[in-house]
Design a protein around this motif. Sequence first.
Motif, mmCIF file in Angstrom:
data_model
loop_
_atom_site.group_PDB
_atom_site.id
_atom_site.type_symbol
_atom_site.label_atom_id
_atom_site.label_comp_id
_atom_site.label_asym_id
_atom_site.label_seq_id
_atom_site.Cartn_x
_atom_site.Cartn_y
_atom_site.Cartn_z
ATOM 1 N N VAL A 43 0.328 -0.970 -0.190
ATOM 2 C CA VAL A 43 0.105 -0.445 -0.053
ATOM 3 C C VAL A 43 1.472 1.253 0.426
ATOM 4 O O VAL A 43 1.353 1.235 0.704
ATOM 5 N N ARG A 44 0.706 2.139 -1.167
ATOM 6 C CA ARG A 44 1.836 2.977 -1.025
ATOM 7 C C ARG A 44 0.326 4.393 -0.649
ATOM 8 O O ARG A 44 0.766 5.527 0.090
ATOM 9 N N ASP A 45 -0.691 4.517 -0.371
ATOM 10 C CA ASP A 45 -1.253 5.991 -0.379
ATOM 11 C C ASP A 45 -2.322 5.201 0.962
ATOM 12 O O ASP A 45 -3.115 4.256 1.260
ATOM 13 N N TYR A 46 -1.700 5.269 2.322
ATOM 14 C CA TYR A 46 -2.771 5.213 3.596
ATOM 15 C C TYR A 46 -3.806 6.708 4.272
ATOM 16 O O TYR A 46 -4.169 6.775 5.324
ATOM 17 N N ARG A 47 -3.514 7.780 3.152
ATOM 18 C CA ARG A 47 -4.593 8.752 3.138
ATOM 19 C C ARG A 47 -4.278 9.578 4.456
ATOM 20 O O ARG A 47 -5.640 9.920 5.351
ATOM 21 N N GLY A 48 -3.248 9.818 4.782
ATOM 22 C CA GLY A 48 -3.256 10.965 5.918
ATOM 23 C C GLY A 48 -2.854 10.042 7.164
ATOM 24 O O GLY A 48 -2.759 11.289 8.177
ATOM 25 N N ALA A 49 -3.384 9.333 7.051
ATOM 26 C CA ALA A 49 -3.516 8.353 8.593
ATOM 27 C C ALA A 49 -1.882 8.362 8.934
ATOM 28 O O ALA A 49 -0.387 8.135 8.648
ATOM 29 N N THR A 50 -1.419 8.177 10.043
ATOM 30 C CA THR A 50 -0.147 7.954 11.224
ATOM 31 C C THR A 50 -0.311 6.691 11.700
ATOM 32 O O THR A 50 -1.376 6.376 12.069
ATOM 33 N N ILE A 51 1.075 7.200 12.633
ATOM 34 C CA ILE A 51 1.258 6.264 13.647
ATOM 35 C C ILE A 51 0.234 5.576 14.761
ATOM 36 O O ILE A 51 -0.115 4.699 15.557
#
Length: 175
Positions: free
Chosen positions: A9-17
């Motif tokens: 996956v290359r796009d986590y839509r701005g999600a962070t740890i």
Amino acid sequence: MTNPVLFHVRDYRGATIEDLDIKPALSINPTTNINIALEIAFENEFTYLPVIHEENKRLLGVLNVGLLRDNPNKLNTSFLKPIVKNYMIWFNQKSREFYEKQDIKPVEPVRNRTIMKPRAKKYKVLTPWTPLEQLADFFNNGIYFAIITNDEGNFVYGVATPEDLTKYENSRPRL
């Protein structure tokens, strides 16, 4: 030999740890009894426990609970003293040698303890605000746990694993 790519996956839509909702850290010390450490890990469903120095609070390594869980005879057949320092993964061999020369008194494990950075040459700071793309790259480089700290790297929030990221991916709708 290259490491297998775990995350494509290359796009986590701005999600962070922070979005992984990992449990707060619980650190142990090298002198902690291994059975107590395993009990703490199993009660909290941890696969890795950060190991810090009792006195100077420097991060020394981790205890891979999954490895011990998958190989229970390792503890029963070992001639080593049943304390964490004999079963942990040390981040730096010189730190281990220095630690072995000291006379350290055991202390009880504590949640969310202030720590000092390890003395290892490589130390990538991963914070709750680090994008998940960076965490995925970190895991894809063959590192199978990430110690999540503040920006200065002197306070541990928790430990993230590839399982945490996989669980997050599986809980989100596909793009």
